[in-house]
Scaffold this motif. Sequence first.
Motif, mmCIF file in Angstrom:
data_model
loop_
_atom_site.group_PDB
_atom_site.id
_atom_site.type_symbol
_atom_site.label_atom_id
_atom_site.label_comp_id
_atom_site.label_asym_id
_atom_site.label_seq_id
_atom_site.Cartn_x
_atom_site.Cartn_y
_atom_site.Cartn_z
ATOM 1 N N VAL A 1 23.849 31.472 12.967
ATOM 2 C CA VAL A 1 22.365 31.548 12.674
ATOM 3 C C VAL A 1 22.026 33.048 12.834
ATOM 4 N N LYS A 2 22.327 33.713 13.738
ATOM 5 C CA LYS A 2 21.913 35.324 13.874
ATOM 6 C C LYS A 2 22.160 36.021 12.761
ATOM 7 N N GLY A 3 23.411 35.906 12.218
ATOM 8 C CA GLY A 3 23.903 36.646 10.861
ATOM 9 C C GLY A 3 23.166 36.249 9.925
ATOM 10 N N ALA A 4 22.880 34.674 9.630
ATOM 11 C CA ALA A 4 22.099 34.372 8.716
ATOM 12 C C ALA A 4 20.538 34.722 8.644
ATOM 13 N N LYS A 5 20.094 34.835 9.451
ATOM 14 C CA LYS A 5 18.464 35.284 9.502
ATOM 15 C C LYS A 5 18.295 36.575 9.327
ATOM 16 N N ASP A 6 19.167 37.554 10.030
ATOM 17 C CA ASP A 6 19.426 39.058 9.769
ATOM 18 C C ASP A 6 19.613 39.412 8.382
#
Length: 283
Positions: free
Chosen positions: A218-223
């Motif tokens: 999720v962190k990767g996708a948002k960044d």
Amino acid sequence: MAIDLTKVDKNIVRLEYDKGVAWVTLNRPEKRNALNPAISLRMLEILDEVEADDRCGVMVLTGEGTAFSAGMDIKEYFRDMKDQPRIVNIKVRRLNWEWQWRRLRYFQKPTIAMVNGWCIGGAFLPMASCDIAIAAEDAQFTLSEVNFGILPAGNVPRAMAEMMPSRAALYYIMTGESFDGRKAAELGLVTEAVPREKLRERVRAIADVLLEKGPEVVKGAKDAFKRVQDLDWDTSEDYLISKQEQLWFIAGDEREQGFKQFLDDKTFKPGLGMYKRSPKKGA
Ligand code: ACO
Ligand code: V55
């Protein structure tokens, strides 16, 4: 000195953990949660703490009382600053920018702004920095700056340029007219507007969906989404592949399990929901 940048009043922002969610509540209801240097310091402290605490998988930012936030504290942030040395002005603005944008926008965990009431002027920035914003239908949004002789600064208009249609942004920036949560959702400024009595329940439900996912994924996708907005197509394409490879490196098991449950076990379909994750690390 009108302000002491070394002291932090802990109670000015409340922090509570509940089943994977850190509820962060601006707690200055008697001043409609107007944002002052003390709030900046406390928010920076809270963001550090929450980012490192396993009890938090999702962070919610909201306000106590009738306001999400009435924006920058007109006394402490503007009037009192007139008599301060320039370096203090710079410091105060930097602290504000630091939490409202740099730290919140790329926060390690998913963030939801729960807009419970007034969202005015400078409050637009932390709201916009959260990944998701859910507003009460009757919450009031106002870019009030022109109503008292200043212009929206602190990169509020920059955030608006990204989040809503130009015609609407310019109209509200120039007229200082209010609009409600429904309108904010229609314009894309918030993700969704719900009746006030459903607000907390809806935010909780979204948090629960996010809590099911792999945190690194999720962190990767948002960044990735937030970063590519400022990149040209070629650089963006390369950045996304790099991120994808990095994700494989730090959370490769997530996709291996997903592939297996879809392709081999045939126990789940990615288009219909989340695969069954093995017990979370640290949970
Ligand atoms: N800065 C400083 N003090 C504030 C602010 C603010 N942004 N917002 C509210 N307060 C204070 C009021 O001065 C009042 O203080 P007092 O009790 O010591 O007199 C207290 O909070 C309660 O406010 P009321 O105005 O009495 O509350 P009410 O519910 O009637 O109205 C409203 C709420 C509409 C939000 C009103 O307070 C308001 O217009 N505030 C200013 C909002 C604004 O323009 N913010 C943008 C600031 S500029 C910027 O962000 C860049
Ligand atoms: C404003 C907001 C700021 C700031 C100066 O919109 C002016 C008014 C969010 O920070 O630093």
